[in-house]
Design a protein around this motif. Sequence first.
Motif, PDB file in Angstrom:
ATOM      1  N   ASP A  11       0.953  -1.231  -0.357  1.00 39.32           N
ATOM      2  CA  ASP A  11       0.010   0.296   0.107  1.00 39.32           C
ATOM      3  C   ASP A  11       0.854   1.502  -0.078  1.00 39.32           C
ATOM      4  N   ILE A  12       2.324   1.685   0.694  1.00 36.51           N
ATOM      5  CA  ILE A  12       3.150   2.316   1.338  1.00 36.51           C
ATOM      6  C   ILE A  12       3.687   2.426  -0.431  1.00 36.51           C
ATOM      7  N   VAL A  13       4.265   1.204  -1.418  1.00 33.94           N
ATOM      8  CA  VAL A  13       4.263   1.640  -2.687  1.00 33.94           C
ATOM      9  C   VAL A  13       3.027   2.105  -3.584  1.00 33.94           C
ATOM     10  N   GLU A  14       2.124   1.762  -3.130  1.00 29.79           N
ATOM     11  CA  GLU A  14       0.858   2.629  -4.373  1.00 29.79           C
ATOM     12  C   GLU A  14       0.734   3.948  -4.373  1.00 29.79           C
ATOM     13  N   GLU A  15       0.806   3.961  -2.645  1.00 30.31           N
ATOM     14  CA  GLU A  15       0.932   5.843  -2.184  1.00 30.31           C
ATOM     15  C   GLU A  15       2.044   6.327  -3.282  1.00 30.31           C
ATOM     16  N   LEU A  16       3.046   6.262  -2.820  1.00 27.81           N
ATOM     17  CA  LEU A  16       3.961   6.386  -3.433  1.00 27.81           C
ATOM     18  C   LEU A  16       4.085   7.176  -4.947  1.00 27.81           C
ATOM     19  N   LEU A  17       3.025   5.664  -5.987  1.00 27.99           N
ATOM     20  CA  LEU A  17       2.867   5.822  -7.340  1.00 27.99           C
ATOM     21  C   LEU A  17       2.221   7.116  -7.375  1.00 27.99           C
ATOM     22  N   SER A  18       1.530   6.290  -6.636  1.00 26.82           N
ATOM     23  CA  SER A  18       0.193   7.866  -6.713  1.00 26.82           C
ATOM     24  C   SER A  18       0.579   9.131  -6.564  1.00 26.82           C
ATOM     25  N   VAL A  19       1.481   9.607  -5.429  1.00 28.47           N
ATOM     26  CA  VAL A  19       1.853  10.463  -5.260  1.00 28.47           C
ATOM     27  C   VAL A  19       2.797  11.171  -6.881  1.00 28.47           C
ATOM     28  N   ALA A  20       3.773   9.952  -7.609  1.00 29.90           N
ATOM     29  CA  ALA A  20       4.093  10.845  -8.385  1.00 29.90           C
ATOM     30  C   ALA A  20       3.587  10.789  -9.993  1.00 29.90           C
ATOM     31  N   ALA A  21       2.569  10.211  -9.876  1.00 29.11           N
ATOM     32  CA  ALA A  21       1.884  10.233 -11.130  1.00 29.11           C
ATOM     33  C   ALA A  21       1.092  12.083 -11.132  1.00 29.11           C
ATOM     34  N   HIS A  22       0.633  12.348  -9.708  1.00 23.83           N
ATOM     35  CA  HIS A  22      -0.251  13.268  -9.185  1.00 23.83           C
ATOM     36  C   HIS A  22       0.724  14.260  -9.707  1.00 23.83           C
ATOM     37  N   ARG A  23       2.058  14.332  -9.427  1.00 24.69           N
ATOM     38  CA  ARG A  23       2.847  15.359  -9.574  1.00 24.69           C
ATOM     39  C   ARG A  23       3.392  15.361 -11.444  1.00 24.69           C
ATOM     40  N   ARG A  24       3.277  14.180 -11.726  1.00 29.53           N
ATOM     41  CA  ARG A  24       3.737  14.505 -13.440  1.00 29.53           C
ATOM     42  C   ARG A  24       2.803  14.944 -13.915  1.00 29.53           C
ATOM     43  N   THR A  25       0.882  15.687 -13.971  1.00 32.56           N
ATOM     44  CA  THR A  25       0.191  15.660 -14.397  1.00 32.56           C
ATOM     45  C   THR A  25       0.210  16.760 -13.438  1.00 32.56           C
ATOM     46  N   GLN A  26       0.921  18.057 -12.450  1.00 33.55           N
ATOM     47  CA  GLN A  26       1.077  18.914 -12.398  1.00 33.55           C
ATOM     48  C   GLN A  26       2.093  19.800 -12.890  1.00 33.55           C
TER      49      GLN A  26
END
Length: 100
Positions: free
Chosen positions: A61-76
Amino acid sequence: MAQVLARTERLVNAGNEGANSEGNQGNFIPLSLRIDMARDEARAIAAAKGIESPESAVAWDIVEELLSVAAHRRTQEPKSAFERYCLEHPGASEARIYDL
Protein backbone atom coordinates in the motif's frame (compact mmCIF):
# COMPACT_ATOMS: atom_id res chain seq x y z
CA MET A 1 3.25 -5.32 12.33
CA ALA A 2 4.28 -2.18 14.23
CA GLN A 3 7.84 -2.54 12.95
CA VAL A 4 6.63 -2.72 9.37
CA LEU A 5 4.48 0.37 9.81
CA ALA A 6 7.38 2.27 11.35
CA ARG A 7 9.76 1.34 8.52
CA THR A 8 7.32 2.10 5.74
CA GLU A 9 6.24 5.35 7.39
CA ARG A 10 9.87 6.42 7.44
CA LEU A 11 9.99 5.81 3.68
CA VAL A 12 6.91 7.94 3.09
CA ASN A 13 8.11 10.75 5.33
CA ALA A 14 11.70 10.65 4.07
CA GLY A 15 12.43 13.75 2.10
CA ASN A 16 10.12 15.96 4.11
CA GLU A 17 12.82 16.31 6.72
CA GLY A 18 15.94 18.38 6.22
CA ALA A 19 14.59 20.96 3.78
CA ASN A 20 14.39 24.40 5.31
CA SER A 21 13.32 27.83 4.12
CA GLU A 22 16.87 28.74 3.06
CA GLY A 23 16.82 26.13 0.31
CA ASN A 24 19.15 23.71 2.07
CA GLN A 25 18.14 20.26 0.92
CA GLY A 26 19.70 18.45 3.89
CA ASN A 27 18.54 14.82 3.91
CA PHE A 28 16.18 15.15 0.93
CA ILE A 29 15.53 11.84 -0.84
CA PRO A 30 14.07 12.06 -4.36
CA LEU A 31 10.65 10.51 -4.83
CA SER A 32 11.93 8.02 -7.40
CA LEU A 33 14.48 6.72 -4.91
CA ARG A 34 11.85 6.51 -2.16
CA ILE A 35 9.66 4.45 -4.53
CA ASP A 36 12.55 2.08 -5.21
CA MET A 37 13.31 1.78 -1.49
CA ALA A 38 9.66 1.10 -0.66
CA ARG A 39 9.41 -1.49 -3.44
CA ASP A 40 12.53 -3.29 -2.20
CA GLU A 41 11.19 -3.21 1.36
CA ALA A 42 7.82 -4.60 0.23
CA ARG A 43 9.50 -7.41 -1.70
CA ALA A 44 11.61 -8.31 1.33
CA ILE A 45 8.58 -8.31 3.62
CA ALA A 46 6.56 -10.41 1.15
CA ALA A 47 9.41 -12.92 0.93
CA ALA A 48 9.81 -13.13 4.70
CA LYS A 49 6.19 -12.97 5.89
CA GLY A 50 4.29 -14.21 2.86
CA ILE A 51 2.48 -12.36 0.11
CA GLU A 52 -0.88 -12.46 1.90
CA SER A 53 0.36 -11.25 5.29
CA PRO A 54 -0.95 -7.97 6.72
CA GLU A 55 2.60 -6.61 6.83
CA SER A 56 3.03 -7.28 3.14
CA ALA A 57 -0.28 -5.59 2.34
CA VAL A 58 0.76 -2.49 4.28
CA ALA A 59 4.14 -2.36 2.55
CA TRP A 60 2.58 -2.65 -0.91
CA ASP A 61 0.00 0.00 0.00
CA ILE A 62 2.89 2.34 0.76
CA VAL A 63 4.38 1.62 -2.68
CA GLU A 64 1.02 2.36 -4.31
CA GLU A 65 0.70 5.64 -2.40
CA LEU A 66 4.17 6.76 -3.47
CA LEU A 67 3.40 5.85 -7.08
CA SER A 68 0.17 7.84 -6.96
CA VAL A 69 2.06 10.86 -5.56
CA ALA A 70 4.53 10.60 -8.44
CA ALA A 71 1.72 10.36 -10.99
CA HIS A 72 -0.04 13.33 -9.44
CA ARG A 73 3.14 15.41 -9.61
CA ARG A 74 3.65 14.52 -13.27
CA THR A 75 0.17 15.74 -14.17
CA GLN A 76 0.60 19.03 -12.32
CA GLU A 77 4.06 20.02 -13.49
CA PRO A 78 4.66 21.40 -16.99
CA LYS A 79 6.90 19.11 -18.99
CA SER A 80 9.46 21.61 -20.23
CA ALA A 81 10.82 25.11 -19.75
CA PHE A 82 9.06 26.13 -22.96
CA GLU A 83 5.69 24.99 -21.61
CA ARG A 84 6.29 26.95 -18.39
CA TYR A 85 7.19 30.01 -20.45
CA CYS A 86 4.00 29.67 -22.49
CA LEU A 87 1.91 29.37 -19.32
CA GLU A 88 3.57 32.44 -17.81
CA HIS A 89 3.41 34.51 -21.02
CA PRO A 90 0.23 33.53 -22.89
CA GLY A 91 0.42 36.63 -25.09
CA ALA A 92 3.91 35.85 -26.40
CA SER A 93 4.14 34.95 -30.08
CA GLU A 94 5.78 31.64 -29.16
CA ALA A 95 2.77 30.71 -27.02
CA ARG A 96 0.15 31.26 -29.70
CA ILE A 97 -1.53 28.23 -31.20
CA TYR A 98 -2.74 28.43 -34.75
CA ASP A 99 -5.28 26.13 -36.32
CA LEU A 100 -4.52 25.38 -39.95
